[in-house]
Design a protein around this motif. Sequence first.
Motif, PDB file in Angstrom:
ATOM      1  N   ARG A   8       0.816  -1.222   0.000  1.00 24.38           N
ATOM      2  CA  ARG A   8       0.000   0.000   0.000  1.00 24.38           C
ATOM      3  C   ARG A   8       0.852   1.276   0.000  1.00 24.38           C
ATOM      4  NH1 ARG A   8      -5.313  -0.602   3.689  1.00 24.38           N
ATOM      5  NH2 ARG A   8      -5.802   1.251   2.456  1.00 24.38           N
ATOM      6  N   GLY A   9       1.974   1.225  -0.699  1.00 19.06           N
ATOM      7  CA  GLY A   9       2.843   2.384  -0.812  1.00 19.06           C
ATOM      8  C   GLY A   9       3.858   2.536   0.307  1.00 19.06           C
ATOM      9  N   TYR A  10       3.845   1.629   1.277  1.00 16.67           N
ATOM     10  CA  TYR A  10       4.794   1.670   2.393  1.00 16.67           C
ATOM     11  C   TYR A  10       5.844   0.582   2.204  1.00 16.67           C
ATOM     12  CZ  TYR A  10       1.487   4.726   4.740  1.00 16.67           C
ATOM     13  OH  TYR A  10       0.669   5.778   5.050  1.00 16.67           O
ATOM     14  N   ILE A  22      13.289 -14.917  14.721  1.00 23.01           N
ATOM     15  CA  ILE A  22      12.137 -14.315  14.043  1.00 23.01           C
ATOM     16  C   ILE A  22      12.612 -13.286  13.025  1.00 23.01           C
ATOM     17  CG2 ILE A  22      10.504 -14.624  15.957  1.00 23.01           C
ATOM     18  CD1 ILE A  22      10.993 -11.653  16.673  1.00 23.01           C
ATOM     19  N   LEU A  23      11.719 -12.941  12.121  1.00 24.17           N
ATOM     20  CA  LEU A  23      11.945 -11.850  11.182  1.00 24.17           C
ATOM     21  C   LEU A  23      11.345 -10.599  11.801  1.00 24.17           C
ATOM     22  CD1 LEU A  23      10.891 -13.751   7.957  1.00 24.17           C
ATOM     23  CD2 LEU A  23      13.222 -13.131   8.615  1.00 24.17           C
ATOM     24  N   VAL A  24      12.121  -9.506  11.784  1.00 23.74           N
ATOM     25  CA  VAL A  24      11.697  -8.249  12.390  1.00 23.74           C
ATOM     26  C   VAL A  24      11.652  -7.191  11.303  1.00 23.74           C
ATOM     27  CG1 VAL A  24      12.280  -6.495  14.117  1.00 23.74           C
ATOM     28  CG2 VAL A  24      12.794  -8.900  14.561  1.00 23.74           C
ATOM     29  N   GLY A  25      10.601  -6.375  11.326  1.00 23.00           N
ATOM     30  CA  GLY A  25      10.464  -5.340  10.314  1.00 23.00           C
ATOM     31  C   GLY A  25      10.037  -4.014  10.898  1.00 23.00           C
ATOM     32  N   ARG A  26      10.300  -2.979  10.122  1.00 23.59           N
ATOM     33  CA  ARG A  26       9.884  -1.626  10.473  1.00 23.59           C
ATOM     34  C   ARG A  26       9.575  -0.881   9.179  1.00 23.59           C
ATOM     35  NH1 ARG A  26      12.928   3.174  13.872  1.00 23.59           N
ATOM     36  NH2 ARG A  26      11.302   4.683  13.434  1.00 23.59           N
ATOM     37  N   VAL A  27       8.486  -0.111   9.187  1.00 25.88           N
ATOM     38  CA  VAL A  27       8.145   0.689   8.020  1.00 25.88           C
ATOM     39  C   VAL A  27       9.176   1.801   7.893  1.00 25.88           C
ATOM     40  CG1 VAL A  27       6.417   2.204   6.984  1.00 25.88           C
ATOM     41  CG2 VAL A  27       5.705   0.095   8.110  1.00 25.88           C
ATOM     42  N   LEU A  28       9.685   1.995   6.683  1.00 28.77           N
ATOM     43  CA  LEU A  28      10.756   2.941   6.407  1.00 28.77           C
ATOM     44  C   LEU A  28      10.225   4.265   5.859  1.00 28.77           C
ATOM     45  CD1 LEU A  28      13.069   0.399   4.559  1.00 28.77           C
ATOM     46  CD2 LEU A  28      13.251   1.130   6.955  1.00 28.77           C
ATOM     47  N   GLN A  64      -6.558  12.050  11.684  1.00 30.23           N
ATOM     48  CA  GLN A  64      -5.228  12.482  11.263  1.00 30.23           C
ATOM     49  C   GLN A  64      -4.915  11.946   9.870  1.00 30.23           C
ATOM     50  OE1 GLN A  64      -2.531  11.027  14.232  1.00 30.23           O
ATOM     51  NE2 GLN A  64      -3.085  12.581  15.717  1.00 30.23           N
ATOM     52  N   THR A  65      -4.133  12.697   9.141  1.00 32.34           N
ATOM     53  CA  THR A  65      -3.672  12.236   7.839  1.00 32.34           C
ATOM     54  C   THR A  65      -2.483  11.306   8.057  1.00 32.34           C
ATOM     55  OG1 THR A  65      -4.361  14.310   6.829  1.00 32.34           O
ATOM     56  CG2 THR A  65      -2.791  12.961   5.590  1.00 32.34           C
ATOM     57  N   PRO A  66      -2.549  10.087   7.544  1.00 30.84           N
ATOM     58  CA  PRO A  66      -1.404   9.185   7.727  1.00 30.84           C
ATOM     59  C   PRO A  66      -0.187   9.713   6.977  1.00 30.84           C
ATOM     60  CG  PRO A  66      -3.080   8.169   6.331  1.00 30.84           C
ATOM     61  CD  PRO A  66      -3.623   9.485   6.785  1.00 30.84           C
ATOM     62  N   GLU A  67       0.954   9.515   7.584  1.00 28.04           N
ATOM     63  CA  GLU A  67       2.198   9.918   6.940  1.00 28.04           C
ATOM     64  C   GLU A  67       2.461   8.978   5.773  1.00 28.04           C
ATOM     65  OE1 GLU A  67       6.750  10.971   8.240  1.00 28.04           O
ATOM     66  OE2 GLU A  67       5.381  10.167   9.727  1.00 28.04           O
ATOM     67  N   LYS A  68       2.885   9.525   4.666  1.00 26.10           N
ATOM     68  CA  LYS A  68       3.208   8.737   3.481  1.00 26.10           C
ATOM     69  C   LYS A  68       4.668   8.962   3.127  1.00 26.10           C
ATOM     70  CE  LYS A  68      -0.531   6.844   1.567  1.00 26.10           C
ATOM     71  NZ  LYS A  68      -0.576   5.458   1.213  1.00 26.10           N
ATOM     72  N   PRO A  69       5.355   7.930   2.698  1.00 30.71           N
ATOM     73  CA  PRO A  69       6.735   8.133   2.259  1.00 30.71           C
ATOM     74  C   PRO A  69       6.770   8.962   0.978  1.00 30.71           C
ATOM     75  CG  PRO A  69       6.069   5.835   2.004  1.00 30.71           C
ATOM     76  CD  PRO A  69       4.923   6.563   2.629  1.00 30.71           C
ATOM     77  N   ALA A  70       7.819   9.735   0.821  1.00 26.03           N
ATOM     78  CA  ALA A  70       7.997  10.536  -0.389  1.00 26.03           C
ATOM     79  C   ALA A  70       8.330   9.615  -1.552  1.00 26.03           C
ATOM     80  CB  ALA A  70       9.101  11.570  -0.197  1.00 26.03           C
ATOM     81  N   SER A  71       7.819   9.942  -2.722  1.00 23.06           N
ATOM     82  CA  SER A  71       8.031   9.109  -3.906  1.00 23.06           C
ATOM     83  C   SER A  71       9.364   9.382  -4.592  1.00 23.06           C
ATOM     84  CB  SER A  71       6.905   9.344  -4.919  1.00 23.06           C
ATOM     85  OG  SER A  71       7.003  10.653  -5.458  1.00 23.06           O
ATOM     86  N   GLY A  72       9.931  10.552  -4.325  1.00 24.12           N
ATOM     87  CA  GLY A  72      11.151  10.929  -5.031  1.00 24.12           C
ATOM     88  C   GLY A  72      10.864  11.717  -6.291  1.00 24.12           C
ATOM     89  N   ARG A  73       9.590  11.915  -6.594  1.00 24.44           N
ATOM     90  CA  ARG A  73       9.197  12.717  -7.762  1.00 24.44           C
ATOM     91  C   ARG A  73       8.604  14.017  -7.249  1.00 24.44           C
ATOM     92  NH1 ARG A  73       6.061   9.634 -12.222  1.00 24.44           N
ATOM     93  NH2 ARG A  73       6.735  11.525 -13.226  1.00 24.44           N
ATOM     94  N   LEU A  74       9.037  15.118  -7.830  1.00 23.07           N
ATOM     95  CA  LEU A  74       8.605  16.433  -7.394  1.00 23.07           C
ATOM     96  C   LEU A  74       8.286  17.275  -8.620  1.00 23.07           C
ATOM     97  CD1 LEU A  74       8.369  18.483  -5.018  1.00 23.07           C
ATOM     98  CD2 LEU A  74      10.776  18.993  -5.380  1.00 23.07           C
ATOM     99  N   MET A  75       7.065  17.727  -8.713  1.00 21.80           N
ATOM    100  CA  MET A  75       6.659  18.571  -9.837  1.00 21.80           C
ATOM    101  C   MET A  75       6.545  20.007  -9.333  1.00 21.80           C
ATOM    102  SD  MET A  75       6.112  16.525 -12.475  1.00 21.80           S
ATOM    103  CE  MET A  75       4.974  17.368 -13.533  1.00 21.80           C
ATOM    104  N   LEU A  76       7.201  20.922  -9.992  1.00 19.75           N
ATOM    105  CA  LEU A  76       7.174  22.329  -9.595  1.00 19.75           C
ATOM    106  C   LEU A  76       6.773  23.199 -10.770  1.00 19.75           C
ATOM    107  CD1 LEU A  76      10.613  22.574  -7.752  1.00 19.75           C
ATOM    108  CD2 LEU A  76       8.367  22.422  -6.694  1.00 19.75           C
TER     109      LEU A  76
END
Length: 111
Positions: A8-10, A22-28, A64-76
């Motif tokens: 889902r984009g994360y 065990i396998l351990v994970g964290r959202v980046l 609250q608005t969930p935080e989303k990771p940046a895509s790396g694309r920026l339109m200006l």
Amino acid sequence: MKNTMTYRGYMASLEFDPDDNILVGRVLDIDDVISFHGGSVAEFTHAFHEAVDDYLSACEKMGQTPEKPASGRLMLRVDPVVHAAALKAAAHTGQSLNRWAEQVLRQASHA
């Protein structure tokens, strides 16, 4: 080989903890902390999906608005005079406009 998976984009890290077996994970790439674990790849994947879904649900319930990771694309959209000056500055440094703008934004944001 990257030890990550996406849902889902994360994107989440995937590491093996030999002490607990065990396998351990964290959202980046977000400031909110979302971590999870599983005893197998299937359990880990399920826990990752559940953690993201729970995070999104909790944000919705709290309004609250969930935080989303940046895509790396920026339109200006900038003034054509600024655009021309940026093109010249990038050429002067021997860089593409994208590379030059990334460097300028990195310096300005202290990233």
